[in-house]
Scaffold this active site. Structure first.
Site, short mmCIF file in Angstrom:
data_model
loop_
_atom_site.label_atom_id
_atom_site.label_comp_id
_atom_site.label_asym_id
_atom_site.label_seq_id
_atom_site.Cartn_x
_atom_site.Cartn_y
_atom_site.Cartn_z
N LYS A 113 -2.97 -2.03 9.29
CA LYS A 113 -4.36 -2.25 9.71
C LYS A 113 -5.02 -0.92 10.09
O LYS A 113 -4.33 0.08 10.30
CB LYS A 113 -4.37 -3.22 10.90
CG LYS A 113 -3.62 -2.72 12.13
CD LYS A 113 -3.41 -3.83 13.16
CE LYS A 113 -2.67 -3.31 14.38
NZ LYS A 113 -2.27 -4.42 15.29
N HIS B 147 3.24 -12.55 19.85
CA HIS B 147 3.05 -11.11 20.06
C HIS B 147 3.27 -10.83 21.54
O HIS B 147 2.78 -11.56 22.40
CB HIS B 147 1.62 -10.74 19.64
CG HIS B 147 1.36 -9.26 19.57
ND1 HIS B 147 2.18 -8.39 18.88
CD2 HIS B 147 0.36 -8.50 20.08
CE1 HIS B 147 1.68 -7.16 18.98
NE2 HIS B 147 0.59 -7.20 19.71
N TYR C 176 -23.62 22.55 24.05
CA TYR C 176 -24.60 21.68 24.72
C TYR C 176 -24.35 21.65 26.22
O TYR C 176 -23.19 21.57 26.66
CB TYR C 176 -24.48 20.25 24.19
CG TYR C 176 -25.04 20.06 22.80
CD1 TYR C 176 -26.38 20.31 22.53
CD2 TYR C 176 -24.22 19.62 21.77
CE1 TYR C 176 -26.89 20.12 21.25
CE2 TYR C 176 -24.72 19.43 20.50
CZ TYR C 176 -26.05 19.68 20.24
OH TYR C 176 -26.55 19.49 18.98
C1 LIG Z 1 -1.01 -4.29 15.69
C2 LIG Z 1 0.00 -5.38 15.76
C3 LIG Z 1 1.36 -5.11 15.54
C4 LIG Z 1 1.92 -3.72 15.40
O1 LIG Z 1 2.08 -3.15 16.67
P1 LIG Z 1 2.84 -1.75 16.87
O2 LIG Z 1 2.91 -1.62 18.34
O3 LIG Z 1 1.97 -0.72 16.26
O4 LIG Z 1 4.14 -1.87 16.20
C5 LIG Z 1 2.23 -6.17 15.48
N1 LIG Z 1 1.79 -7.44 15.65
C6 LIG Z 1 0.49 -7.74 15.90
C7 LIG Z 1 0.08 -9.15 16.10
C8 LIG Z 1 -0.44 -6.72 15.98
O5 LIG Z 1 -1.72 -7.00 16.24
#
Ligand SMILES: *Cc1c(COP(=O)(O)O)cnc(C)c1O
Length: 367
Positions: free
Chosen positions: A40, A165, A263
């Site tokens: 991503k 997650h 700046y």
């Molecule tokens: C971004 C993401 C990952 C990857 O996470 P890392 O910490 O970069 O390994 C894995 N699972 C989900 C659902 C994510 O959004």
């Protein structure tokens, strides 16, 4: 944005290091889990198409992205591996996802109802379970069972995966991680359906947590050679960073005592000083908060003086350097010195993920 190729400023990505990191992680996974490479956000700024190809050649069997458009970019590059969209996709886009064989995350039953009304052939879905991250997904066993009934009633919907997650897999204290794991098991054990993939691991989980019963990991930051915890937990084995940001001095001058720079005229030269200008700025994602940080030139650390502008910034040189001299902003220089992404992250009071993701499409990627 069109990459500015006629400017000496570019990201150099070492794909061999990404390949080596994937092989390392694969060797250390002891339950034969597959790796889906998380690409991503333009592969954490490293370049989605090139990293996807490298990951698949190095043993990853699938890819994860955040949005349907990222998945389409991969398909446009003629990559046919499985792709999972981790975010919520509009139900009305299911026919597009189906046509391109892109797997979607299901986060609630209203979505399934909407999808059932759409015209498409077959869609692979992964049930997203919220076990404590409180972002997207199911939190309730009855709703999950209802989802399964709905899925089973529509032959076009293929239950390819179920996942969760973790919020704290990179924390030395694993209490909350274990709570999430327990909740995930309560919500999903013994469901009346077979999923091809059960997956819970991000990089931190894959590196540091014992886990059985799962057969895929979603590998992001570790594939790019970075530590998911920053510096809280040491990596269990070596990973190689792949990201370097280089530029050149495009202008060099000597200034007199009292000269103000940038700046807001926030910096004043106290004596005669050599000042160099580098053609990168906050529009490239080289954030204003990097003012005061350092770059490497001729093996020397040179401080950034004055504010970072939109497209340029200034550094103080130890002596006169020629315009055209290479500047290492992040990564390795030609003398074996380096500025790590972690160091930049600490300076900017953020995480390594955000430093790389901030670097914009205006910077060309070179492999
Ligand atoms: C971004 C993401 C990952 C990857 O996470 P890392 O910490 O970069 O390994 C894995 N699972 C989900 C659902 C994510 O959004």
């Amino acid at each position: 944005m069109i990459p500015s190729i006629h400017r000496p400023a570019y990201i150099e990505v070492d794909l061999n290091n990404i390949a080596s990191n994937i092989k390392q992680v694969l060797n250390h996974l002891n339950n034969g889990e597959e790796i889906f490479a998380v690409v991503k956000a333009n592969a954490y700024s490293h370049g989605i198409v090139e990293v996807s190809k490298t990951a698949l050649e190095s043993g990853a069997t699938g890819l994860c992205v955040a949005t349907l458009d990222e998945a389409l970019e991969i398909r446009d590059a003629k990559i046919n591996a499985p792709i999972l969209v981790l975010g919520v996709t509009e139900a009305t886009d299911v026919s597009l996802a189906s046509e391109k064989n892109i797997s979607l995350t299901v986060a609630d039953n209203d979505w399934i109802s909407e999808v059932k009304k759409q015209d498409f052939d077959k869609i692979n879905i992964h049930l997203g379970i919220d076990s404590g991250m409180s972002r997207i997904g199911y939190t309730n066993r009855e709703m999950i069972e209802e989802a399964i009934t709905m899925i089973k009633a529509d032959k076009r919907i293929n239950p390819e995966g179920i996942f969760t997650h973790f919020a704290t897999a990179d924390d030395p204290d694993d209490t909350y991680f274990q709570q999430q794991l327990t909740i995930f098991h309560k919500l999903t054990d013994d469901l009346e359906i077979e999923f091809k993939y059960k997956h819970v691991a991000n990089s931190a989980t894959a590196l540091w947590r014992e886990q059985s019963d799962f057969n895929m990991v979603r590998l992001g930051i570790a594939m790019y050679g970075m530590n998911p915890s920053g510096t809280s937990i040491e990596l269990p084995y070596k990973l190689k960073p792949a990201f370097n940001l280089y530029s050149e001095l495009v202008f060099v001058k000597e200034v007199k005592p009292g000269t103000k720079i940038g700046y807001g005229a926030t910096y004043t030269a106290e004596e005669n000083q050599w000042i160099g200008t580098i053609p990168i700025g906050y529009a490239d994602g080289w954030l204003r908060r990097m003012s005061g940080f350092e770059v490497l030139i001729n093996g020397q650390r040179c401080p950034i003086v004055g504010r970072i502008c939109m497209d340029q910034f200034m550094v103080r040189l130890p002596e006169k350097y020629k315009a055209g001299t290479k500047v290492t902003i992040l990564g390795k220089d030609e003398f074996g010195n380096k500025i790590t992404i972690q160091e930049a992250a600490e300076y900017a009071d953020t995480i390594n993920y955000e430093i790389v993701c901030s670097l914009s499409e205006r910077l060309p990627r070179i492999y």
